[in-house]
Design a protein around this motif. Structure first.
Motif, mmCIF file in Angstrom:
data_model
loop_
_atom_site.group_PDB
_atom_site.id
_atom_site.type_symbol
_atom_site.label_atom_id
_atom_site.label_comp_id
_atom_site.label_asym_id
_atom_site.label_seq_id
_atom_site.Cartn_x
_atom_site.Cartn_y
_atom_site.Cartn_z
ATOM 1 N N PHE A 198 -23.051 28.977 60.425
ATOM 2 C CA PHE A 198 -23.365 28.988 58.919
ATOM 3 C C PHE A 198 -24.254 27.780 58.520
ATOM 4 N N GLY A 199 -24.815 27.113 59.435
ATOM 5 C CA GLY A 199 -25.222 25.978 59.214
ATOM 6 C C GLY A 199 -26.790 26.360 59.472
ATOM 7 N N PRO A 200 -27.638 25.421 59.526
ATOM 8 C CA PRO A 200 -29.155 25.786 59.617
ATOM 9 C C PRO A 200 -29.638 26.070 60.942
ATOM 10 N N PRO B 280 -27.145 32.979 56.439
ATOM 11 C CA PRO B 280 -25.584 33.307 57.119
ATOM 12 C C PRO B 280 -24.871 33.851 56.324
ATOM 13 N N HIS B 281 -24.081 34.927 56.677
ATOM 14 C CA HIS B 281 -23.026 35.703 55.910
ATOM 15 C C HIS B 281 -22.311 36.549 56.560
ATOM 16 N N ALA C 111 -18.411 38.969 61.919
ATOM 17 C CA ALA C 111 -19.901 39.133 62.453
ATOM 18 C C ALA C 111 -20.649 38.673 61.317
ATOM 19 N N THR C 112 -21.628 38.122 61.602
ATOM 20 C CA THR C 112 -22.873 37.566 60.881
ATOM 21 C C THR C 112 -24.144 38.053 61.128
ATOM 22 N N PRO C 113 -25.025 38.671 60.381
ATOM 23 C CA PRO C 113 -26.475 38.720 60.744
ATOM 24 C C PRO C 113 -27.373 37.728 61.059
ATOM 25 N N ALA C 114 -28.296 37.989 61.752
ATOM 26 C CA ALA C 114 -29.610 37.055 61.853
ATOM 27 C C ALA C 114 -30.638 37.191 61.101
ATOM 28 N N SER C 115 -31.310 36.287 60.859
ATOM 29 C CA SER C 115 -32.557 36.527 59.717
ATOM 30 C C SER C 115 -33.551 36.878 60.892
#
Length: 137
Positions: free
Chosen positions: A19-21, A30-31, A117-121
């Protein structure tokens, strides 16, 4: 070849990284996109309702509830990259995460009790986590 996230001994440390940079500011949005509970608040979007520490406690709960020996490493993290010509929607990343959890569970891994799960940019690797015991991030 997927890159391994920096080492850490705690679930919260992995979440802080995800969730960090990132290492080169690659984590731009991040979400949570999917979890075992569809109403689970996202620490990035609703930090007043859910903190990273709170999410880590929920992910670790099945392991903490074990009466016998606990696995030393109970969270499996894998990065998946979209090499397509467009950014995937959260719904599409959710399908990718479900496929990863299914693949992990059918390759002699126990079925995960808790998953998130979180997505990627665009261009970054989206984090998923199917566990060798209980949690998927």
């Amino acid at each position: 070849m997927p890159k391994k996230a920096p080492g850490g001994s705690e679930t919260v440390e992995l979440l802080e990284y995800l969730f960090g940079p990132g290492e080169r500011d690659e984590h731009t949005d991040p979400h949570l996109i999917v979890a075992w509970d569809p109403d689970l608040p996202c620490p990035a979007r609703d930090p007043d309702r859910m903190t990273l520490t709170g999410l880590a406690l929920l992910l670790d709960a099945p392991v903490e509830a074990l009466r016998g020996p606990r696995p030393a490493e109970h969270v499996w993290h894998v990065s998946v990259r979209n090499h397509g010509d467009r950014t995937l929607s959260d719904a599409e990343w959710s399908e990718v995460a479900a496929a990863m959890v299914h693949a992990a569970a059918t390759s002699r891994r126990p079925s995960p009790a808790r998953t998130a799960a979180t997505p990627a940019s665009a261009g970054a690797s989206p984090p998923c986590t199917p566990p060798p015991a209980s949690s998927v991030i």
